[in-house]
Design a protein around this motif. Sequence first.
Motif, PDB file in Angstrom:
ATOM      1  N   UNK A  66      49.863  32.201  45.214  1.00  0.00           N
ATOM      2  CA  UNK A  66      48.858  32.822  44.225  1.00  0.00           C
ATOM      3  C   UNK A  66      47.610  32.979  44.676  1.00  0.00           C
ATOM      4  N   UNK A  67      46.965  32.148  45.617  1.00  0.00           N
ATOM      5  CA  UNK A  67      45.587  32.458  45.767  1.00  0.00           C
ATOM      6  C   UNK A  67      45.392  33.882  46.453  1.00  0.00           C
ATOM      7  N   UNK A  68      46.347  34.331  47.417  1.00  0.00           N
ATOM      8  CA  UNK A  68      46.384  35.815  48.022  1.00  0.00           C
ATOM      9  C   UNK A  68      46.214  36.676  46.912  1.00  0.00           C
ATOM     10  N   UNK A  69      46.934  36.558  45.994  1.00  0.00           N
ATOM     11  CA  UNK A  69      47.324  37.538  44.789  1.00  0.00           C
ATOM     12  C   UNK A  69      45.894  37.412  44.202  1.00  0.00           C
ATOM     13  N   UNK A  70      45.192  36.136  43.813  1.00  0.00           N
ATOM     14  CA  UNK A  70      44.047  36.241  42.966  1.00  0.00           C
ATOM     15  C   UNK A  70      42.918  36.936  43.872  1.00  0.00           C
ATOM     16  N   UNK A  71      42.816  36.670  45.194  1.00  0.00           N
ATOM     17  CA  UNK A  71      41.767  37.057  46.089  1.00  0.00           C
ATOM     18  C   UNK A  71      41.891  38.622  46.089  1.00  0.00           C
ATOM     19  N   UNK A  72      43.150  39.255  45.968  1.00  0.00           N
ATOM     20  CA  UNK A  72      43.134  40.820  45.970  1.00  0.00           C
ATOM     21  C   UNK A  72      42.580  41.267  44.601  1.00  0.00           C
ATOM     22  N   UNK A  73      42.748  40.576  43.572  1.00  0.00           N
ATOM     23  CA  UNK A  73      42.555  41.123  42.130  1.00  0.00           C
ATOM     24  C   UNK A  73      41.108  40.932  41.872  1.00  0.00           C
ATOM     25  N   UNK A  74      40.441  39.961  42.796  1.00  0.00           N
ATOM     26  CA  UNK A  74      38.970  39.530  42.328  1.00  0.00           C
ATOM     27  C   UNK A  74      37.799  40.819  42.684  1.00  0.00           C
ATOM     28  N   UNK A  75      38.305  41.548  43.579  1.00  0.00           N
ATOM     29  CA  UNK A  75      37.460  42.749  43.766  1.00  0.00           C
ATOM     30  C   UNK A  75      37.131  43.617  42.510  1.00  0.00           C
ATOM     31  N   UNK A  76      38.373  43.615  41.721  1.00  0.00           N
ATOM     32  CA  UNK A  76      38.134  44.548  40.315  1.00  0.00           C
ATOM     33  C   UNK A  76      37.418  43.907  39.281  1.00  0.00           C
ATOM     34  N   UNK A  77      37.024  42.528  39.409  1.00  0.00           N
ATOM     35  CA  UNK A  77      36.326  41.984  38.461  1.00  0.00           C
ATOM     36  C   UNK A  77      34.811  42.280  38.498  1.00  0.00           C
ATOM     37  N   UNK A  78      34.270  42.750  39.664  1.00  0.00           N
ATOM     38  CA  UNK A  78      32.941  42.936  39.831  1.00  0.00           C
ATOM     39  C   UNK A  78      32.551  44.476  39.750  1.00  0.00           C
ATOM     40  N   UNK A  79      31.705  44.757  38.882  1.00  0.00           N
ATOM     41  CA  UNK A  79      31.250  46.059  38.749  1.00  0.00           C
ATOM     42  C   UNK A  79      30.561  46.619  40.331  1.00  0.00           C
ATOM     43  N   UNK A  80      29.797  45.793  40.548  1.00  0.00           N
ATOM     44  CA  UNK A  80      29.155  46.035  41.972  1.00  0.00           C
ATOM     45  C   UNK A  80      29.774  45.311  43.080  1.00  0.00           C
ATOM     46  N   UNK A  81      29.428  45.673  44.509  1.00  0.00           N
ATOM     47  CA  UNK A  81      29.944  44.623  45.477  1.00  0.00           C
ATOM     48  C   UNK A  81      29.370  43.404  45.415  1.00  0.00           C
ATOM     49  N   UNK A  82      29.926  42.266  45.224  1.00  0.00           N
ATOM     50  CA  UNK A  82      29.130  41.027  45.331  1.00  0.00           C
ATOM     51  C   UNK A  82      28.564  40.722  46.664  1.00  0.00           C
ATOM     52  N   UNK A  83      27.252  40.174  46.735  1.00  0.00           N
ATOM     53  CA  UNK A  83      26.821  39.922  47.905  1.00  0.00           C
ATOM     54  C   UNK A  83      27.011  38.480  48.342  1.00  0.00           C
ATOM     55  N   UNK A  84      27.131  37.693  47.222  1.00  0.00           N
ATOM     56  CA  UNK A  84      27.100  36.112  47.463  1.00  0.00           C
ATOM     57  C   UNK A  84      28.143  35.657  46.622  1.00  0.00           C
ATOM     58  N   UNK A  85      28.429  34.349  46.838  1.00  0.00           N
ATOM     59  CA  UNK A  85      29.474  33.376  45.737  1.00  0.00           C
ATOM     60  C   UNK A  85      28.759  33.607  44.551  1.00  0.00           C
ATOM     61  N   UNK A  86      27.649  33.344  44.473  1.00  0.00           N
ATOM     62  CA  UNK A  86      26.905  33.412  43.104  1.00  0.00           C
ATOM     63  C   UNK A  86      27.074  34.412  42.272  1.00  0.00           C
ATOM     64  N   UNK A  87      27.153  35.565  43.062  1.00  0.00           N
ATOM     65  CA  UNK A  87      27.486  36.934  42.079  1.00  0.00           C
ATOM     66  C   UNK A  87      28.997  36.813  41.570  1.00  0.00           C
ATOM     67  N   UNK A  88      29.864  36.500  42.369  1.00  0.00           N
ATOM     68  CA  UNK A  88      31.094  36.132  41.728  1.00  0.00           C
ATOM     69  C   UNK A  88      30.960  34.995  40.728  1.00  0.00           C
ATOM     70  N   UNK A  89      30.466  34.054  40.992  1.00  0.00           N
ATOM     71  CA  UNK A  89      30.260  32.829  40.007  1.00  0.00           C
ATOM     72  C   UNK A  89      29.778  33.288  38.660  1.00  0.00           C
ATOM     73  N   UNK A  90      28.839  34.184  38.724  1.00  0.00           N
ATOM     74  CA  UNK A  90      28.263  34.571  37.357  1.00  0.00           C
ATOM     75  C   UNK A  90      29.195  35.229  36.643  1.00  0.00           C
ATOM     76  N   UNK A  91      29.968  36.265  37.165  1.00  0.00           N
ATOM     77  CA  UNK A  91      30.962  37.011  36.674  1.00  0.00           C
ATOM     78  C   UNK A  91      32.026  36.355  36.013  1.00  0.00           C
ATOM     79  N   UNK A  92      32.654  35.560  36.601  1.00  0.00           N
ATOM     80  CA  UNK A  92      33.813  34.627  36.219  1.00  0.00           C
ATOM     81  C   UNK A  92      33.579  34.086  34.785  1.00  0.00           C
ATOM     82  N   UNK A  93      32.547  33.330  34.413  1.00  0.00           N
ATOM     83  CA  UNK A  93      32.332  32.822  32.923  1.00  0.00           C
ATOM     84  C   UNK A  93      32.301  33.722  32.240  1.00  0.00           C
ATOM     85  N   UNK A  94      31.867  35.068  32.549  1.00  0.00           N
ATOM     86  CA  UNK A  94      31.753  36.187  31.352  1.00  0.00           C
ATOM     87  C   UNK A  94      33.143  36.725  30.868  1.00  0.00           C
ATOM     88  N   UNK A  95      34.329  36.484  31.826  1.00  0.00           N
ATOM     89  CA  UNK A  95      35.744  36.717  31.724  1.00  0.00           C
ATOM     90  C   UNK A  95      36.178  36.271  30.351  1.00  0.00           C
TER      91      UNK A  95
END
Length: 111
Positions: A66-95
């Motif tokens: 499941x983790x491997x699948x989720x990691x493949x999907x996570x790039x589609x969540x962010x409109x810009x290429x995330x530079x830090x984990x914080x970028x990803x962490x700020x996107x997740x709560x907005x979902x």
Amino acid sequence: MELRNTHGDEFYKAVSLVTAEVKRRFDQDSMKTAALRENVLIKEANKEQIVDTDSLHLPLYFDKTRLEIQLKMIGDLCSDCPKTVKDIATTMPKLHPQTRALFKEVHQTQT
């Protein structure tokens, strides 16, 4: 002049001691594992690498498939290429909560 050199020597000794302590604190296996997990998350989000989940030192109960699948999907969540984990962490709560629930294993790797 003599007093000034004494204070300068003490200052540099203190800086050296603090530097050594910071290096020691961050040169621990748990910090290396955390850094590895963060790097994998960022690289996957930017579609830069395919993850070997065994290298992440995850608990045995972790669903690595499941983790491997989720990691493949996570790039589609962010409109810009995330530079830090914080970028990803700020996107997740907005979902939407149901969408966010799809990334349970990704979230657990960062806690």
